[in-house]
Design a protein around this motif. Structure first.
Motif, short mmCIF file in Angstrom:
data_model
loop_
_atom_site.label_atom_id
_atom_site.label_comp_id
_atom_site.label_asym_id
_atom_site.label_seq_id
_atom_site.Cartn_x
_atom_site.Cartn_y
_atom_site.Cartn_z
N ARG A 1 19.81 35.89 60.52
CA ARG A 1 19.48 36.01 61.95
C ARG A 1 20.21 37.18 62.61
O ARG A 1 19.62 37.97 63.34
CB ARG A 1 19.81 34.69 62.65
N TYR A 2 21.51 37.28 62.40
CA TYR A 2 22.29 38.33 63.06
C TYR A 2 22.82 39.38 62.08
O TYR A 2 23.72 40.15 62.41
CB TYR A 2 23.47 37.69 63.81
N PHE B 1 26.17 38.33 82.02
CA PHE B 1 27.44 37.70 81.67
C PHE B 1 27.92 38.20 80.31
O PHE B 1 29.11 38.43 80.10
CB PHE B 1 27.28 36.18 81.65
N PHE B 2 26.99 38.40 79.39
CA PHE B 2 27.34 38.88 78.06
C PHE B 2 27.44 40.40 78.02
O PHE B 2 28.39 40.95 77.46
CB PHE B 2 26.33 38.37 77.03
N SER B 3 26.48 41.09 78.62
CA SER B 3 26.48 42.56 78.56
C SER B 3 27.65 43.17 79.34
O SER B 3 28.31 44.10 78.86
CB SER B 3 25.16 43.11 79.09
N ASP B 4 27.93 42.65 80.53
CA ASP B 4 29.01 43.21 81.35
C ASP B 4 30.39 42.99 80.73
O ASP B 4 31.29 43.81 80.90
CB ASP B 4 28.99 42.59 82.75
N ASN B 5 30.54 41.87 80.03
CA ASN B 5 31.83 41.54 79.43
C ASN B 5 31.91 41.90 77.95
O ASN B 5 32.94 41.70 77.31
CB ASN B 5 32.11 40.04 79.58
N LYS B 6 30.79 42.42 77.42
CA LYS B 6 30.69 42.76 76.00
C LYS B 6 31.00 41.55 75.11
O LYS B 6 31.61 41.68 74.05
CB LYS B 6 31.61 43.94 75.66
N TYR B 7 30.56 40.38 75.58
CA TYR B 7 30.67 39.17 74.77
C TYR B 7 29.57 39.17 73.72
O TYR B 7 28.46 39.63 73.97
CB TYR B 7 30.55 37.92 75.64
N ILE B 8 29.87 38.62 72.56
CA ILE B 8 28.92 38.58 71.45
C ILE B 8 28.36 37.16 71.33
O ILE B 8 29.11 36.21 71.09
CB ILE B 8 29.59 38.98 70.12
N ASN B 9 27.06 37.02 71.50
CA ASN B 9 26.41 35.70 71.43
C ASN B 9 25.89 35.47 70.02
O ASN B 9 25.06 36.21 69.51
CB ASN B 9 25.26 35.63 72.43
N ARG B 10 26.40 34.40 69.39
CA ARG B 10 25.95 34.04 68.05
C ARG B 10 25.46 32.59 68.02
O ARG B 10 25.76 31.83 67.11
CB ARG B 10 27.09 34.27 67.02
N GLY B 11 24.66 32.26 69.03
CA GLY B 11 24.04 30.95 69.07
C GLY B 11 22.72 30.95 68.32
O GLY B 11 21.99 31.94 68.36
N ILE B 12 22.42 29.85 67.64
CA ILE B 12 21.12 29.69 66.97
C ILE B 12 20.59 28.30 67.29
O ILE B 12 21.23 27.28 67.01
CB ILE B 12 21.22 29.87 65.45
N SER B 13 19.41 28.27 67.87
CA SER B 13 18.79 27.02 68.30
C SER B 13 18.64 26.03 67.16
O SER B 13 18.23 26.39 66.05
CB SER B 13 17.42 27.32 68.91
N GLY B 14 18.97 24.78 67.44
CA GLY B 14 18.76 23.70 66.49
C GLY B 14 19.86 23.50 65.48
O GLY B 14 19.84 22.53 64.72
N GLN B 15 20.86 24.38 65.46
CA GLN B 15 21.84 24.31 64.38
C GLN B 15 22.87 23.19 64.56
O GLN B 15 23.25 22.81 65.66
CB GLN B 15 22.56 25.65 64.21
#
Length: 241
Positions: free
Chosen positions: A38-39, A74-88
């Motif tokens: 996925r990522y 919220f993610f782009s301004d703070n340069k946070y990395i989102n590694r969520g995957i639905s259903g996991q």
């Protein structure tokens, strides 16, 4: 969060009208059970940049994944990395924890997991199993010099996609275990639950799209809470116990 359950239903419901291409596609999804691909490309790009100062990775399920849709800034301004995957579920996250978190060399990780285990998305799980997987992710992070923020499971009174009854007792039990673990090991425990629970131990209507998933207002509450937790965590002496 419905993806795995729906996938199994589709596979068991195939008739002769289904093409071999469709069957091959679904079989390939099952082969990559933890969705390691996925990522994969995004991770490779991040590793090549070499810049990881104060990088924060959010590890989770659809609640984490959808957060970026409701609050992209919220993610782009703070340069946070989102590694969520639905259903996991937590065992799937544990498998992909190294490529999606450790290899990115973040300063800290925010772990939000467990609700899909209670919903039995990948089979029955006990409180001990679920909490143990969350703790294993925390231990992997800490052993690699990554600061840890363990999030409470959000309140939920039920699941629209499967008739699992009375999830609140399991949610409360897991939250208690991971809270005690975090406090004992000088990690940050992030309590979303207390701010979002209603009188029936479910998600407040004003904060939810349904019984499990937050809406924009819910994510706004979560953003405030996680920002405070991140600030506190980054100020901690990682080597102090």
């Amino acid at each position: 969060m419905k993806k795995f359950v729906l996938l199994v239903f589709i596979l068991t419901s195939f008739g002769f009208s289904q093409s071999q291409t469709q069957i091959d596609s679904l079989q390939q999804i099952l082969k990559d059970w933890a969705n390691l691909n996925r990522y994969k490309n995004e991770n490779a790009k991040l590793v090549l940049t070499g810049s990881n100062k104060n990088r924060i990775v959010f590890m989770g399920n659809s609640i984490t994944e959808e957060w970026k849709r409701f609050q992209p800034e919220f993610f782009s301004d703070n340069k946070y990395i989102n590694r969520g995957i639905s259903g996991q579920t937590t065992p799937q996250m544990l498998i992909r924890f190294r490529p999606d978190v450790i290899d990115l060399r973040p300063t800290a990780v925010v772990i939000l997991a467990g609700i899909n285990d209670i919903a039995e998305n990948t089979g029955p799980s006990t409180v001990k199993m679920i909490a143990g997987n969350i703790i294993s992710m925390a231990e992997l992070a800490e052993s690699n010099g990554i600061k840890v923020i363990i999030s409470s499971i959000l309140p939920a009174s039920g699941f629209s996609w499967i008739p699992i009854h009375d999830p609140p007792p399991k949610i409360l039990a897991i939250n208690m275990i991971i809270k005690n673990y975090a406090e004992k090991n000088s990690m940050t425990y992030l309590d979303y639950y207390s701010s979002m629970v209603n009188d029936q131990e479910g998600l407040k209507k004003e904060y939810g799209l349904d019984e499990v998933h937050p809406n924009k207002k819910g994510y706004e509450i979560m953003s405030i809470l996680v920002e405070k937790a991140i600030t506190e965590t980054l100020s901690l002496d990682h080597n102090k116990k």
